[in-house]
Design an enzyme around this catalytic site. Structure first.
Site, PDB file in Angstrom:
ATOM      1  N   GLY A  51       6.954  -9.250 -16.188  1.00  0.00           N
ATOM      2  CA  GLY A  51       8.433  -9.092 -15.776  1.00  0.00           C
ATOM      3  C   GLY A  51       9.109  -8.395 -16.858  1.00  0.00           C
ATOM      4  N   ALA A  52      10.195  -8.984 -17.177  1.00  0.00           N
ATOM      5  CA  ALA A  52      11.126  -8.341 -18.398  1.00  0.00           C
ATOM      6  C   ALA A  52      10.338  -8.319 -19.657  1.00  0.00           C
ATOM      7  CB  ALA A  52      12.405  -9.136 -18.662  1.00  0.00           C
ATOM      8  N   GLY A  70       6.450  -4.057  -9.255  1.00  0.00           N
ATOM      9  CA  GLY A  70       5.088  -4.370  -9.356  1.00  0.00           C
ATOM     10  C   GLY A  70       4.129  -2.942  -8.771  1.00  0.00           C
ATOM     11  N   ASP A  71       4.746  -2.524  -7.681  1.00  0.00           N
ATOM     12  CA  ASP A  71       4.055  -1.418  -6.933  1.00  0.00           C
ATOM     13  C   ASP A  71       4.376  -0.207  -7.740  1.00  0.00           C
ATOM     14  OD1 ASP A  71       3.374  -3.055  -4.950  1.00  0.00           O
ATOM     15  OD2 ASP A  71       5.047  -2.919  -3.785  1.00  0.00           O
ATOM     16  N   SER A  75      12.810   1.457 -11.334  1.00  0.00           N
ATOM     17  CA  SER A  75      12.702   0.983  -9.920  1.00  0.00           C
ATOM     18  C   SER A  75      13.741  -0.262  -9.567  1.00  0.00           C
ATOM     19  CB  SER A  75      11.342   0.460  -9.665  1.00  0.00           C
ATOM     20  OG  SER A  75      10.823  -0.554 -10.105  1.00  0.00           O
ATOM     21  N   THR A 108      11.972  -5.541  -6.164  1.00  0.00           N
ATOM     22  CA  THR A 108      11.109  -5.568  -4.734  1.00  0.00           C
ATOM     23  C   THR A 108      10.125  -4.576  -5.185  1.00  0.00           C
ATOM     24  OG1 THR A 108      12.877  -6.143  -3.296  1.00  0.00           O
ATOM     25  CG2 THR A 108      10.935  -5.230  -2.445  1.00  0.00           C
ATOM     26  N   GLY A 165       0.830  -0.947   0.003  1.00  0.00           N
ATOM     27  CA  GLY A 165       0.037  -0.024   0.162  1.00  0.00           C
ATOM     28  C   GLY A 165       1.073   1.061   0.011  1.00  0.00           C
ATOM     29  N   ASN A 182       5.617   0.499 -17.609  1.00  0.00           N
ATOM     30  CA  ASN A 182       6.885  -0.343 -17.732  1.00  0.00           C
ATOM     31  C   ASN A 182       8.125   0.382 -17.609  1.00  0.00           C
ATOM     32  OD1 ASN A 182       5.603  -2.809 -18.449  1.00  0.00           O
ATOM     33  ND2 ASN A 182       5.370  -2.330 -20.612  1.00  0.00           N
TER      34      ASN A 182
END
Length: 326
Positions: free
Chosen positions: A236-237, A270-271, A306, A267, A43, A300
């Site tokens: 992912g990639a 996705g967020d 990140s 890590t 969150g 993306n």
């Protein structure tokens, strides 16, 4: 002038991050490369991603459409909780909806990162995130245009507030992480559903791992279940695949390629992706454009930035760190 408002309802955790050349075997003691602490939780990470991707690194707003971001959740009445609230406010996040739980402990996540691959494994202690309990509580801020959910707070609270947000006319984004099968009737209250490959497998209760070639059929399956606007599976990639329901009911699918980059730590990827999409929806008046391809290209690119840094929240980029890569 604020022209778009995002509320993120979810978890706040202190991350304990261990970097290791490999994961030890049972009973083995292994000397690791480093240990750090930081702020995270799906969150809070998504709220920070929303705020940073609506601001430049110097804090300036890059256009006339300012985005207000609110965090809704709970921390303990401990030093972690106080520091957490201060950190969110430094990122221009409204913390007036963050509860302090008396005698409670702020949630923690122990994150193990394998250095060679950048892959991570996470052990999550919910702490204050679960102190609100299972009894339905109305958590949706009235001024939110877009409301973002994940699955690190009590399941019944997620279900209740998704339905409440829909009833209030908000655009509902659900990122099913960590994944658990959803009640079939819930899909009809979700405007945008975002999963990764393994989460898609759990939701569709499939023993066959998702492949890119499967994406068109899987995307259509989730829209057929009732997702109101867009279903997105992150790869992912390999980028992401989406299915968008048109105004006349037809379904358009597309694969959006990921960006090549050097992976250090996945890590927060996705967020960051989820936060980037929420910003695009808020800037578009609380909905996706008819063709969301450019929005996924932006998400993306943000996720790619990140993974180039260590940590969760610390790795989330600002807007002017992403735009040169579009």
């Amino acid at each position: 002038m604020v022209k778009g408002t995002i509320a993120v309802i979810g978890s706040l955790n202190v991350d304990c991050i261990t970097r290791t050349p490999r994961v030890p075997s049972g009973g083995e003691t292994l000397r690791v490369s480093s240990f750090d602490t930081g702020f995270g939780g799906k969150g809070a990470n998504q709220a920070v991603a929303c705020a940073r991707l609506a601001h430049n690194k110097d804090g300036s707003v890059p256009d006339t459409m300012e985005i207000k971001v609110s965090m809704v959740g709970a921390v303990g009445e401990d030093i972690f909780g106080s520091d957490f609230i201060s950190a969110l406010e430094k990122d221009h996040i409204d913390t007036s909806h963050v509860q302090r739980i008396p005698d409670g402990k702020t949630g923690t996540a122990n994150i193990i990162v394998e250095e060679d691959s950048g892959e991570n494994r996470i052990l999550f202690f919910p702490g204050a995130n679960y102190a609100i309990g299972d009894d339905a509580k109305d958590l949706v801020p009235e001024d939110a245009d877009v409301v973002v959910f994940q699955m690190e707070i009590p399941f019944q609270q997620v279900i209740h507030n998704i339905k409440l947000a829909h009833k209030k006319g908000k655009y509902v984004i659900l990122n099913t992480a960590p994944a658990t099968p959803l009640p079939e009737d819930l899909y009809g209250y979700i405007d945008c559903l975002i999963t990764n490959e393994s989460e898609a497998d759990i939701l569709r209760e499939s023993s066959q791992p998702l492949r890119v070639d499967d994406c068109p059929a899987v995307c259509k399956q989730f829209l057929d279940r009732g997702v109101r606007d867009v279903y997105i599976v992150t790869l992912g990639a390999q980028g992401a695949y989406y299915a968008k329901r048109s105004e006349i009911g037809t379904i358009n699918c597309k694969h959006v390629q990921g960006q090549k980059t050097k992976v250090v730590d996945t890590t927060a990827a996705g967020d960051t992706f989820v936060g980037a999409l929420a910003v695009k929806v808020a800037k578009n008046g609380g909905k996706f454009s008819a063709d969301p391809t450019n929005d996924l290209v932006f998400a993306n690119a943000a996720a790619a930035r990140s993974v180039e840094k260590h940590g969760a929240m610390a790795a989330i980029p600002y807007l002017d760190e992403v735009t040169p890569h579009l």
